[in-house]
Design an enzyme around this catalytic site. Sequence first.
Site, PDB file in Angstrom:
ATOM      1  N   LYS A 154       4.880  -3.571  -6.514  1.00 31.80           N
ATOM      2  CA  LYS A 154       6.312  -3.466  -6.788  1.00 31.80           C
ATOM      3  C   LYS A 154       7.133  -3.617  -5.515  1.00 31.80           C
ATOM      4  O   LYS A 154       8.180  -4.239  -5.513  1.00 31.80           O
ATOM      5  CB  LYS A 154       6.626  -2.124  -7.439  1.00 31.80           C
TER       6      LYS A 154
ATOM      7  N   ASN B  87      -0.278   1.149   6.037  1.00 32.57           N
ATOM      8  CA  ASN B  87       0.501   0.204   5.229  1.00 32.57           C
ATOM      9  C   ASN B  87       1.152  -0.786   6.192  1.00 32.57           C
ATOM     10  O   ASN B  87       1.770  -0.369   7.164  1.00 32.57           O
ATOM     11  CB  ASN B  87       1.580   0.964   4.442  1.00 32.57           C
ATOM     12  N   GLY B  88       0.988  -2.078   5.917  1.00 33.32           N
ATOM     13  CA  GLY B  88       1.586  -3.082   6.796  1.00 33.32           C
ATOM     14  C   GLY B  88       0.519  -4.037   7.294  1.00 33.32           C
ATOM     15  O   GLY B  88      -0.562  -4.135   6.710  1.00 33.32           O
TER      16      GLY B  88
ATOM     17  N   ARG C 252       3.028   0.752  -5.675  1.00 31.97           N
ATOM     18  CA  ARG C 252       3.020   0.054  -4.377  1.00 31.97           C
ATOM     19  C   ARG C 252       1.741  -0.734  -4.135  1.00 31.97           C
ATOM     20  O   ARG C 252       1.650  -1.495  -3.162  1.00 31.97           O
ATOM     21  CB  ARG C 252       3.180   1.063  -3.233  1.00 31.97           C
TER      22      ARG C 252
ATOM     23  N   CYS D 250       0.847  -1.192   0.000  1.00 34.33           N
ATOM     24  CA  CYS D 250       0.000   0.000   0.000  1.00 34.33           C
ATOM     25  C   CYS D 250       0.883   1.242   0.000  1.00 34.33           C
ATOM     26  O   CYS D 250       2.013   1.220   0.465  1.00 34.33           O
ATOM     27  CB  CYS D 250      -0.845   0.028   1.266  1.00 34.33           C
TER      28      CYS D 250
ATOM     29  N   TRP E 180      -3.053  -2.543  -1.593  1.00 29.28           N
ATOM     30  CA  TRP E 180      -2.711  -3.872  -2.086  1.00 29.28           C
ATOM     31  C   TRP E 180      -3.236  -4.805  -1.007  1.00 29.28           C
ATOM     32  O   TRP E 180      -2.678  -4.892   0.083  1.00 29.28           O
ATOM     33  CB  TRP E 180      -1.201  -4.000  -2.246  1.00 29.28           C
TER      34      TRP E 180
ATOM     35  N   LYS F 195       8.952 -13.489 -15.382  1.00 34.17           N
ATOM     36  CA  LYS F 195       8.458 -12.383 -16.231  1.00 34.17           C
ATOM     37  C   LYS F 195       7.187 -12.803 -16.971  1.00 34.17           C
ATOM     38  O   LYS F 195       6.234 -12.042 -17.080  1.00 34.17           O
ATOM     39  CB  LYS F 195       9.502 -11.946 -17.272  1.00 34.17           C
TER      40      LYS F 195
ATOM     41  N   GLU G 171       4.288 -12.939 -14.439  1.00 33.07           N
ATOM     42  CA  GLU G 171       3.891 -11.613 -13.958  1.00 33.07           C
ATOM     43  C   GLU G 171       3.179 -10.803 -15.039  1.00 33.07           C
ATOM     44  O   GLU G 171       2.163 -10.172 -14.778  1.00 33.07           O
ATOM     45  CB  GLU G 171       5.128 -10.804 -13.536  1.00 33.07           C
TER      46      GLU G 171
ATOM     47  N   GLU H 242      14.174 -16.484 -14.097  1.00 35.83           N
ATOM     48  CA  GLU H 242      13.759 -15.085 -14.243  1.00 35.83           C
ATOM     49  C   GLU H 242      12.802 -14.938 -15.434  1.00 35.83           C
ATOM     50  O   GLU H 242      11.824 -14.188 -15.376  1.00 35.83           O
ATOM     51  CB  GLU H 242      15.005 -14.190 -14.392  1.00 35.83           C
TER      52      GLU H 242
ATOM     53  N   HIS I 105      13.454 -35.816 -15.764  1.00 34.62           N
ATOM     54  CA  HIS I 105      13.170 -36.352 -14.429  1.00 34.62           C
ATOM     55  C   HIS I 105      11.765 -35.980 -13.956  1.00 34.62           C
ATOM     56  O   HIS I 105      11.515 -35.953 -12.755  1.00 34.62           O
ATOM     57  CB  HIS I 105      14.220 -35.856 -13.429  1.00 34.62           C
TER      58      HIS I 105
END
Length: 586
Positions: free
Chosen positions: A581, A100-101, A27, A2, A74, A467, A470, A463, A486
């Site tokens: 983010k 926030n938190g 955020r 947030c 968020w 991507k 996301e 990575e 395997h």
Amino acid sequence: MCSIIGYLGNTAASHLLVKGLKRMEYRGYDSVGIAISNNDKIEVRKGVGKVAEVEATQSLQALDGHVGIGHTRWATHGEVTSKNAHPHKSSTGQVAIVHNGIIDNYVELRQKLQSVGYTFMSETDSEAISNMLQLVYDRTKDVKVSMMETVAALKGEYSFVAIFEDGTLAAARFHEPLVIGLGKTGYFVSSDVLGFAEHTDEVIYPDNGEIIVIGSNGLQFFDFSGNPMRHHITKVSKEFADAYKGDYAHFTLKEINDQPESMVKAGENHLNEMDKIVGLLRTSKTAYLTGSGTSYHAALVAKHIFLKYGKLRIEPIISSESRFYPDYFDEQSVVIALSQSGESADVMETVRIARSRGSKVASIVNIMTSSLVQESLHSVGLNCGPEIGVAATKSFTSQLSILYKMCARLSTDFNLPDFAEISGHMVETIASQRQIQEIARELKNASDIYVLGRGIHYPIALEAALKIKELAYIHAEGLPGGELKHGPLALVDSNVYVIVLNPSDSTHLDTLSSAHEIKARKAKVIGISDKQSDIYDHWIRIPHVAEPLSPFLEIVPIQLLAYFAAIEKDADPDYPRNLAKSVTVK
Ligand code: G6P
């Protein structure tokens, strides 16, 4: 996470708050709201959606008054609904907060407050704060005491800003970011300098565990016991006010295109600090790299480079896992934390564990005013400018660049890469975006994508998969090529796409064999390589470079592929659903 913001001054608050929230949407962006205190009354407007959407339906800027707070959410506790959007007023309406938190003991607080007549409108943990403030304020009519008793009752990690009906603004910080801006027209309190950067470059960073009260006595700082605190004013770089996407359709595309330049500049203005961290690596008995998400993948590449070319073992630790392995760290350890934001809660917790066990902590970070820098002995800046797109792109290649520069300083066997040359190759790779766009058109319907890479290419496979998940919302998995047989091969059929990271180096022939195994099961193969092969359904050519340097080049087409697949699917590449983010909760 947030974002929270507050303003008290002599100009209309609502448009400053809305502008600040737009800058901090990275955020969190599932719902938005502001509250303004005017003529001894607090009015709240909020709704679900991004700032521009809520602004259009709720006319946020029509609220009149010079004191206010704002929030982009968020969601953690409670669904994405208007009721759960912040700000939250106390049940009697004389206090409103943005938070926030996470408040760990909110259930207990809620029950206690309900038992004395307070009612709750939302499912959030945050609403306990406004009612708790109100409870103390009703008794004392004192903002400072209300803040002190409230923080004493809270368990968890948080920052919050409150407005009181009498027009006082107050805030508290406990293991979540908060910064004060000293503007010409008034004071700002914000999660990030970006919330007010165009109005002032003079800021104060309160310490952890502080209360801020802004009212008739001006700006005051107290510790949680009520003792006054003093702070220096810091000047922050104007560069961070400069987050514009120029001619690019999205920040993500701009940031991918920034890389040929940003990767060269990485760490260049902190060469002394770089030397100091290398010194710590030389003298410590054990060395760790820690990070989350993309930053962790940079740590995995670095492990390979330091071990193979620098003859130094550095253990990467996923930050969110570190609390389960506290024995890792001791006085003889150095822990290097990698983080774009410098605020990820998991990274910060790792750093705290390491420090509490006497380890030396250093960091590689983009936001040099972040909490991580404050907790580090030495920090090297990514120096890549603001990264707004939620999915990390340029911060990744800048992290790699710094880690390679450090390896070259540490070991005489590892030559400093020619970054100007890599930069030129990156430009060439970006130039093939039309072909990548075509492939993305086809890829958008894929249900599963596997990305294979061996050796140094394996972290890039991880990575790459991140991507794709996301940005394009497609299930993707990064695999070491040899592991295909395997297990994962059982899932490969004609509906599957497999991307092979296959430059002509020591891994080439083995990865080509994997491509054959995949092709035999009728999956489509996308080869990222300097060398063509008939086995590829699509070949994305990258220039030939020495083996350790290929991560810089092979990640770029994947970033573009994921970006264009997002566009094809009508997804917002800058703000992927459900993500944020800077994740400042555990
Ligand atoms: C979030 C972002 C990721 C990022 C991770 C670590 O999950 O969505 O893109 O890689 O945080 O962020 P940091 O700022 O610590 O590098």
